[in-house]
Scaffold this motif. Structure first.
Motif, PDB file in Angstrom:
ATOM      1  N   GLN B 114       0.815  -1.218   0.000  1.00 20.95           N
ATOM      2  CA  GLN B 114       0.000   0.000   0.000  1.00 20.95           C
ATOM      3  C   GLN B 114       0.855   1.278   0.000  1.00 20.95           C
ATOM      4  N   ASP B 115       2.038   1.176   0.550  1.00 20.70           N
ATOM      5  CA  ASP B 115       2.882   2.361   0.696  1.00 20.70           C
ATOM      6  C   ASP B 115       3.758   2.628  -0.515  1.00 20.70           C
ATOM      7  N   LEU B 116       3.531   1.858  -1.547  1.00 21.56           N
ATOM      8  CA  LEU B 116       4.352   2.010  -2.743  1.00 21.56           C
ATOM      9  C   LEU B 116       4.307   3.433  -3.287  1.00 21.56           C
ATOM     10  N   ILE B 117       5.460   3.908  -3.730  1.00 23.00           N
ATOM     11  CA  ILE B 117       5.520   5.245  -4.318  1.00 23.00           C
ATOM     12  C   ILE B 117       5.883   5.092  -5.794  1.00 23.00           C
ATOM     13  N   ILE B 118       5.180   5.790  -6.633  1.00 19.93           N
ATOM     14  CA  ILE B 118       5.400   5.632  -8.066  1.00 19.93           C
ATOM     15  C   ILE B 118       5.844   6.948  -8.694  1.00 19.93           C
ATOM     16  N   LEU B 119       6.955   6.864  -9.409  1.00 16.67           N
ATOM     17  CA  LEU B 119       7.455   8.027 -10.141  1.00 16.67           C
ATOM     18  C   LEU B 119       7.322   7.722 -11.628  1.00 16.67           C
TER      19      LEU B 119
END
Ligand SMILES: Nc1nc2c(ncn2[C@@H]2O[C@H](COP(=O)(O)OP(=O)(O)OP(=O)(O)O)[C@@H](O)[C@H]2O)c(=O)[nH]1
Ligand SMILES: [Mg+2]
Lengths: 276, 175
Positions: B114-119
């Protein structure tokens, strides 16, 4: 039983013992870190290097034991002490053989024929030395009893000249080739960690050679205690720095790599931003 | 900043991030730019390129994956463990938008963290005829994305946007 004039060896002996103890402490430290490395990596190369330095530290141990027992025995040379003194040359050549084969794996580019010939030459010399020492141990007991020659170290001089010369030649040959080649490879490499690692190895190997030559030198001046003490001090210093340098070069601990590593563009930009 | 906060901040965190995207999007070129600060010629990646960025209080392991179709089924192995994803798109190649979108969705939906960060990087901004950022956001339904994300316009040729995008990304990890 034969007697050794203690007044001749005692004052200088103390310093040689101290210097040998320093030498052994540093070499053992290197052996232990290599052993830890070997259990982690289990490579043949690490094993060879480990064996080589283990044998080198063994020679210091024999040297210390030899001198101490001689003093303890008040100069009386027993068979056991005598044999202890004659063991050193038996250990050094295999140590250099291991070092050479280690060098072949990572630094030297000798082909199989050269390797085989060199190995054969080392073995023949080793065989001859063994024969001489065995003969001496059984029949004459005279090679190692001259007090002026009682210095055992990596390049001990406590036996007849041919043995000494063979040892010095082989050690110079093996170490300087590894050293030169490492420095040359370092100059060609454009990878900062590899470059600095090879440079460190080259410097360490030459410091080691220097320390060894100092050992050979200090035994030939054992009738000049003051000079001998100075040389012993330098020798201890040279061994200590050589072992630390070789540790840095061969093992390349994480903190050393981190120190060498060039910062990436992003890291530098990021740091500059933080400073402002 | 209070003393206690500062105390806890000094601990180095670790983050694993992966760079995904179609082949030829410019993933490796971007990684090399982060390293060297200039445009470097690359060849198609066959395995994985790994780099580590040592920042104050944060160590980032960057995995640059191979974008060619045959390699894509290996992505999830590395993606599973990663804390963040950089998705690179060649914004000048209109022909492959649909393919890129499909791969993007597959990649995102395979993620459970859930805490994934996407660039998301719209790369090759130096080229003519590129897709507009707003249009892209709409096309890729980014507004519905259940993760924290950001889109940056970059060029690994001129270096535009490379620093700012990755700065945003690592700052998200430092928190
Ligand atoms: N004009 C332009 N060309 C770029 C840019 N970034 C990358 N390229 C070029 O695009 C081509 C592919 O770049 P790579 O970085 O190798 O692509 P990749 O995404 O790593 O490809 P794979 O490894 O096959 O997945 C190269 O020829 C690069 O020079 C950019 O920002 N602008
Ligand atoms: Mg690539």
């Amino acid at each position: 039983m034969m007697m050794v004039d203690l007044s001749l060896i005692e004052p200088a002996s103390f310093f040689i013992i101290v210097s040998s103890v320093i030498n052994m402490a540093f070499s053992l430290a290197l052996v232990i870190t290599l052993l830890v490395n070997f259990f982690r990596k289990k490579t043949v190369g690490t094993f060879m290097l480990l064996s080589s330095y283990f044998l080198f530290s063994l020679t210091s141990a024999f040297s210390i034991a030899y001198r101490i027992s001689l003093i303890y025995n008040e100069g009386v040379m027993t068979d056991t002490i005598y044999q202890m003194g004659s063991l050193t040359p038996m250990i050094i050549l295999p140590a250099f053989a291991f070092l050479y084969f280690f060098g072949c794996r990572h630094i030297l580019k000798d082909n199989e024929i050269v390797k085989t010939y060199l190995f054969a030459i080392i073995m023949v010399i080793y065989g001859l030395i063994t024969a001489v020492i065995a003969y001496d141990n059984i029949y004459t007991n005279s090679l190692f009893s001259e007090p002026t020659y009682i210095t055992n170290d990596v390049f001990t001089i406590s036996y007849t000249w041919p043995i000494l010369v063979a040892q010095i030649v082989i050690s110079i040959f093996v170490t300087s080739r590894i050293g030169i080649r490492a420095l040359r490879l370092a100059r060609k490499s454009d990878q900062p960690i590899r470059k600095r690692g090879l440079q460190t190895i080259g410097i360490g190997v030459f410091l080691y050679l220097l320390a060894g030559l100092l050992s050979a030198f200090d035994s030939s001046i054992s009738n000049l205690p003051a000079l001998m003490i100075t040389v012993s001090a330098f020798r201890a210093l040279a061994y200590a720095t050589a072992y630390v340098t070789m540790y840095l070069g061969w093992v390349m601990p994480a903190w050393y790599r981190k120190m060498i590593r060039k910062k990436s563009w992003f890291e530098m930009q990021y740091q500059q931003l933080q400073k402002r | 900043m209070s003393f206690l906060q500062r105390l806890f901040r000094t601990r180095t965190k670790h983050a694993d991030i992966t760079i995904c995207g179609l082949d030829d999007a410019g993933k490796t070129t971007i990684l090399r730019f982060l390293e060297t600060g200039e445009f470097v010629d690359t060849t198609p990646t066959m395995g994985v390129n790994r780099e580590t960025l040592h920042l104050p209080n944060l160590q980032v392991n960057v995995f640059d994956l191979a974008g060619q179709e045959d390699f894509r089924n290996m992505w999830h192995n590395i993606n599973e463990k990663s804390d963040g994803i950089v998705f690179v798109i060649d914004r000048s190649n209109v022909m492959r938008f649909d393919e890129a979108k499909e791969v993007f969705e597959q990649t995102i939906h395979a993620q459970l963290d859930q805490d994934l960060i996407i660039l998301i990087l719209l790369n090759k901004s130096d080229e003519p005829n590129v897709i507009e950022k707003s249009l892209f956001i709409e096309e890729f339904n980014l507004l519905d994305l259940p993760f924290k994300w950001a889109v940056f316009e970059t060029s690994a040729k001129t270096g535009d946007g490379i620093f700012n995008s990755f700065k945003w990304f690592v700052d998200e990890f430092i928190g």
